[in-house]
Design a protein around this motif. Structure first.
Motif, PDB file in Angstrom:
ATOM      1  N   GLU A  18      37.975  48.190  51.318  1.00 43.45           N
ATOM      2  CA  GLU A  18      37.156  48.609  52.460  1.00 43.45           C
ATOM      3  C   GLU A  18      35.820  49.156  51.989  1.00 43.45           C
ATOM      4  OE1 GLU A  18      37.220  51.850  56.151  1.00 43.45           O
ATOM      5  OE2 GLU A  18      39.085  51.313  55.126  1.00 43.45           O
ATOM      6  N   ARG A  19      35.843  49.977  50.940  1.00 45.31           N
ATOM      7  CA  ARG A  19      34.601  50.562  50.420  1.00 45.31           C
ATOM      8  C   ARG A  19      33.680  49.475  49.862  1.00 45.31           C
ATOM      9  NH1 ARG A  19      33.094  55.939  49.160  1.00 45.31           N
ATOM     10  NH2 ARG A  19      30.966  55.872  48.342  1.00 45.31           N
ATOM     11  N   LEU A  20      34.224  48.573  49.075  1.00 44.50           N
ATOM     12  CA  LEU A  20      33.401  47.505  48.507  1.00 44.50           C
ATOM     13  C   LEU A  20      32.971  46.518  49.582  1.00 44.50           C
ATOM     14  CD1 LEU A  20      35.366  46.849  45.188  1.00 44.50           C
ATOM     15  CD2 LEU A  20      33.221  48.099  45.466  1.00 44.50           C
ATOM     16  N   GLY A  21      33.840  46.311  50.576  1.00 43.74           N
ATOM     17  CA  GLY A  21      33.487  45.423  51.681  1.00 43.74           C
ATOM     18  C   GLY A  21      32.315  45.949  52.481  1.00 43.74           C
ATOM     19  N   ARG A  22      32.218  47.269  52.639  1.00 46.34           N
ATOM     20  CA  ARG A  22      31.085  47.859  53.355  1.00 46.34           C
ATOM     21  C   ARG A  22      29.788  47.609  52.599  1.00 46.34           C
ATOM     22  NH1 ARG A  22      34.381  52.554  54.413  1.00 46.34           N
ATOM     23  NH2 ARG A  22      33.192  53.750  52.884  1.00 46.34           N
ATOM     24  N   GLY A  23      29.903  47.399  51.290  1.00 46.70           N
ATOM     25  CA  GLY A  23      28.733  47.081  50.479  1.00 46.70           C
ATOM     26  C   GLY A  23      28.382  45.608  50.518  1.00 46.70           C
ATOM     27  N   GLY A  24      29.133  44.826  51.309  1.00 49.87           N
ATOM     28  CA  GLY A  24      28.834  43.417  51.468  1.00 49.87           C
ATOM     29  C   GLY A  24      29.591  42.493  50.534  1.00 49.87           C
ATOM     30  N   HIS A  25      30.536  43.047  49.764  1.00 50.99           N
ATOM     31  CA  HIS A  25      31.257  42.235  48.790  1.00 50.99           C
ATOM     32  C   HIS A  25      32.524  41.634  49.397  1.00 50.99           C
ATOM     33  CE1 HIS A  25      28.536  43.880  45.838  1.00 50.99           C
ATOM     34  NE2 HIS A  25      28.894  45.103  46.181  1.00 50.99           N
ATOM     35  N   ALA A  26      32.883  40.444  48.925  1.00 47.63           N
ATOM     36  CA  ALA A  26      34.127  39.791  49.340  1.00 47.63           C
ATOM     37  C   ALA A  26      35.222  40.178  48.343  1.00 47.63           C
ATOM     38  CB  ALA A  26      33.949  38.285  49.366  1.00 47.63           C
ATOM     39  N   CYS A  27      36.361  40.645  48.854  1.00 44.42           N
ATOM     40  CA  CYS A  27      37.448  41.109  47.990  1.00 44.42           C
ATOM     41  C   CYS A  27      38.753  40.401  48.323  1.00 44.42           C
ATOM     42  CB  CYS A  27      37.654  42.619  48.132  1.00 44.42           C
ATOM     43  SG  CYS A  27      36.254  43.634  47.629  1.00 44.42           S
ATOM     44  N   ASP A  28      39.433  39.910  47.295  1.00 43.01           N
ATOM     45  CA  ASP A  28      40.797  39.417  47.425  1.00 43.01           C
ATOM     46  C   ASP A  28      41.736  40.460  46.837  1.00 43.01           C
ATOM     47  OD1 ASP A  28      39.932  36.988  48.516  1.00 43.01           O
ATOM     48  OD2 ASP A  28      39.698  36.079  46.533  1.00 43.01           O
ATOM     49  N   ARG A  29      42.929  40.588  47.422  1.00 40.48           N
ATOM     50  CA  ARG A  29      43.892  41.591  46.968  1.00 40.48           C
ATOM     51  C   ARG A  29      45.138  40.924  46.428  1.00 40.48           C
ATOM     52  NH1 ARG A  29      44.469  45.673  51.960  1.00 40.48           N
ATOM     53  NH2 ARG A  29      46.433  46.033  50.872  1.00 40.48           N
ATOM     54  N   ALA A  30      45.592  41.395  45.266  1.00 40.60           N
ATOM     55  CA  ALA A  30      46.840  40.936  44.664  1.00 40.60           C
ATOM     56  C   ALA A  30      47.695  42.163  44.379  1.00 40.60           C
ATOM     57  CB  ALA A  30      46.573  40.163  43.374  1.00 40.60           C
ATOM     58  N   ALA A  31      48.984  42.097  44.754  1.00 37.55           N
ATOM     59  CA  ALA A  31      49.869  43.246  44.595  1.00 37.55           C
ATOM     60  C   ALA A  31      50.828  43.089  43.426  1.00 37.55           C
ATOM     61  CB  ALA A  31      50.662  43.478  45.881  1.00 37.55           C
ATOM     62  N   SER A  32      50.694  42.007  42.653  1.00 37.04           N
ATOM     63  CA  SER A  32      51.607  41.757  41.538  1.00 37.04           C
ATOM     64  C   SER A  32      50.908  40.906  40.488  1.00 37.04           C
ATOM     65  CB  SER A  32      52.868  41.043  42.024  1.00 37.04           C
ATOM     66  OG  SER A  32      52.541  39.739  42.486  1.00 37.04           O
ATOM     67  N   LEU A  33      51.524  40.845  39.302  1.00 35.31           N
ATOM     68  CA  LEU A  33      50.990  39.986  38.251  1.00 35.31           C
ATOM     69  C   LEU A  33      51.003  38.522  38.680  1.00 35.31           C
ATOM     70  CD1 LEU A  33      52.634  41.390  34.979  1.00 35.31           C
ATOM     71  CD2 LEU A  33      50.265  41.628  35.709  1.00 35.31           C
ATOM     72  N   GLU A  34      52.083  38.122  39.337  1.00 34.93           N
ATOM     73  CA  GLU A  34      52.190  36.735  39.779  1.00 34.93           C
ATOM     74  C   GLU A  34      51.056  36.373  40.727  1.00 34.93           C
ATOM     75  OE1 GLU A  34      55.396  33.730  42.001  1.00 34.93           O
ATOM     76  OE2 GLU A  34      55.857  35.862  41.749  1.00 34.93           O
ATOM     77  N   ASP A  35      50.799  37.252  41.709  1.00 39.94           N
ATOM     78  CA  ASP A  35      49.716  36.985  42.655  1.00 39.94           C
ATOM     79  C   ASP A  35      48.362  36.977  41.945  1.00 39.94           C
ATOM     80  OD1 ASP A  35      51.518  36.821  44.709  1.00 39.94           O
ATOM     81  OD2 ASP A  35      51.140  38.842  45.487  1.00 39.94           O
ATOM     82  N   ALA A  36      48.176  37.900  41.001  1.00 39.64           N
ATOM     83  CA  ALA A  36      46.899  37.997  40.286  1.00 39.64           C
ATOM     84  C   ALA A  36      46.625  36.717  39.497  1.00 39.64           C
ATOM     85  CB  ALA A  36      46.909  39.201  39.350  1.00 39.64           C
ATOM     86  N   ARG A  37      47.655  36.199  38.832  1.00 40.62           N
ATOM     87  CA  ARG A  37      47.481  34.954  38.070  1.00 40.62           C
ATOM     88  C   ARG A  37      47.147  33.796  39.004  1.00 40.62           C
ATOM     89  NH1 ARG A  37      52.309  36.805  35.006  1.00 40.62           N
ATOM     90  NH2 ARG A  37      51.574  37.624  32.999  1.00 40.62           N
ATOM     91  N   HIS A  38      47.805  33.762  40.166  1.00 40.53           N
ATOM     92  CA  HIS A  38      47.534  32.701  41.135  1.00 40.53           C
ATOM     93  C   HIS A  38      46.082  32.746  41.601  1.00 40.53           C
ATOM     94  CE1 HIS A  38      47.889  30.037  44.579  1.00 40.53           C
ATOM     95  NE2 HIS A  38      47.407  31.001  45.340  1.00 40.53           N
ATOM     96  N   PHE A  39      45.605  33.943  41.971  1.00 41.49           N
ATOM     97  CA  PHE A  39      44.227  34.079  42.441  1.00 41.49           C
ATOM     98  C   PHE A  39      43.244  33.681  41.340  1.00 41.49           C
ATOM     99  CE2 PHE A  39      45.855  37.187  45.693  1.00 41.49           C
ATOM    100  CZ  PHE A  39      45.419  36.473  46.797  1.00 41.49           C
ATOM    101  N   ALA A  40      43.471  34.193  40.124  1.00 43.38           N
ATOM    102  CA  ALA A  40      42.530  33.950  39.034  1.00 43.38           C
ATOM    103  C   ALA A  40      42.503  32.485  38.618  1.00 43.38           C
ATOM    104  CB  ALA A  40      42.880  34.825  37.835  1.00 43.38           C
ATOM    105  N   ALA A  41      43.624  31.786  38.813  1.00 45.59           N
ATOM    106  CA  ALA A  41      43.689  30.382  38.429  1.00 45.59           C
ATOM    107  C   ALA A  41      43.024  29.471  39.450  1.00 45.59           C
ATOM    108  CB  ALA A  41      45.140  29.954  38.227  1.00 45.59           C
ATOM    109  N   THR A  42      42.826  29.986  40.673  1.00 41.62           N
ATOM    110  CA  THR A  42      42.300  29.128  41.742  1.00 41.62           C
ATOM    111  C   THR A  42      40.913  29.521  42.227  1.00 41.62           C
ATOM    112  OG1 THR A  42      43.470  30.503  43.392  1.00 41.62           O
ATOM    113  CG2 THR A  42      44.600  28.522  42.603  1.00 41.62           C
ATOM    114  N   SER A  43      40.373  30.625  41.727  1.00 39.88           N
ATOM    115  CA  SER A  43      39.066  31.068  42.196  1.00 39.88           C
ATOM    116  C   SER A  43      38.306  31.770  41.084  1.00 39.88           C
ATOM    117  CB  SER A  43      39.233  32.015  43.393  1.00 39.88           C
ATOM    118  OG  SER A  43      37.973  32.384  43.927  1.00 39.88           O
ATOM    119  N   ALA A  44      36.973  31.759  41.192  1.00 37.26           N
ATOM    120  CA  ALA A  44      36.117  32.459  40.231  1.00 37.26           C
ATOM    121  C   ALA A  44      35.757  33.828  40.789  1.00 37.26           C
ATOM    122  CB  ALA A  44      34.853  31.654  39.965  1.00 37.26           C
TER     123      ALA A  44
END
Length: 228
Positions: A18-44
């Motif tokens: 929310e704080r970074l979003g107010r600064g105009g940034h786009a944020c993705d959230r991952a709650a686990s290692l598995e999710d983090a690897r998935h996000f990092a493998a599919t997006s820059a």
């Protein structure tokens, strides 16, 4: 910019995004290692904010995984651990900075800006191209000292182009950096925002070029030049 927040504590992750979003940034959230690897493998991403204690392992395993893939994305580690060995370990594994919980969100933002400045080679908080200046802290853009009226999305797009001057950015990459993964926006939205930003940058020292079939490239130019 496009950030990945890897944090399993929902209220902490929400506060950061929310704080970074107010600064105009786009944020993705991952709650686990598995999710983090998935996000990092599919997006820059422009930055990863990484908690160490995750439900399916240590965030340091994710950091090692990134560096083994030769992914140089900056990483800011968050943890409740106080031991100096943990801090040394995170930095040795390739972290760019380290914060101990609980932390102040204002300090987190400042550290994020500092990491981005180091990445771009800028000494201060201002990104520049000719007579165009953009203050990453205040989100204020000026041309020859005159303020530009930009929407938050336009501010973010300008920041992306200034950080990546000279680099060709594909439309799909810009969609991710501008809107994040949780979006229905497509290339047409990017064309719309680039067109709006170009009009507002008339007379500025930044040219946003369209490279047919490739994407866009921003370059510092002599003020007054009109992009194709």
């Amino acid at each position: 910019m496009h950030f990945l927040v890897v944090e399993d504590t929902a209220d902490v992750a929400e506060a950061i995004t929310e704080r970074l979003g107010r600064g105009g940034h786009a944020c993705d959230r991952a709650a686990s290692l598995e999710d983090a690897r998935h996000f990092a493998a599919t997006s820059a991403y422009d930055l990863v904010i990484l908690d160490i204690n995750l439900p399916d392992g240590s965030g340091l395993d994710f950091l090692r995984w990134l560096r083994q893939r030769k992914d140089a994305v900056p990483v800011l580690v968050l943890t409740a651990r106080l031991a100096i060995d943990d801090k040394i370990g995170a930095l040795d594994f390739g972290a760019d900075d380290y914060m101990v919980k609980p932390f102040d969100l204002g300090e987190l933002e400042a550290r994020v800006r500092a990491i981005v400045r180091r990445r771009t080679g800028e000494a201060g908080a201002t990104l520049s191209a000719g007579n165009l200046d953009f203050d990453m802290a205040t989100r204020r853009a000026t041309v020859a000292g005159e303020a530009l009226q930009l929407t938050p999305r336009e501010q973010l797009l300008l920041e992306i182009f200034l950080i990546n001057k000279g680099r060709v950015l594909e439309k799909d990459e810009l969609v991710m950096r501008l809107f994040g993964m949780d979006t229905d926006a497509g290339p047409n939205a990017i064309e719309l925002y680039v067109g709006r930003l170009r009009r507002k940058l008339a007379g500025a020292g930044l040219e946003i070029r369209t490279l047919r079939g490739l994407g866009y490239q921003a370059q510092a130019t002599t003020p007054g030049t009109v992009a194709p």
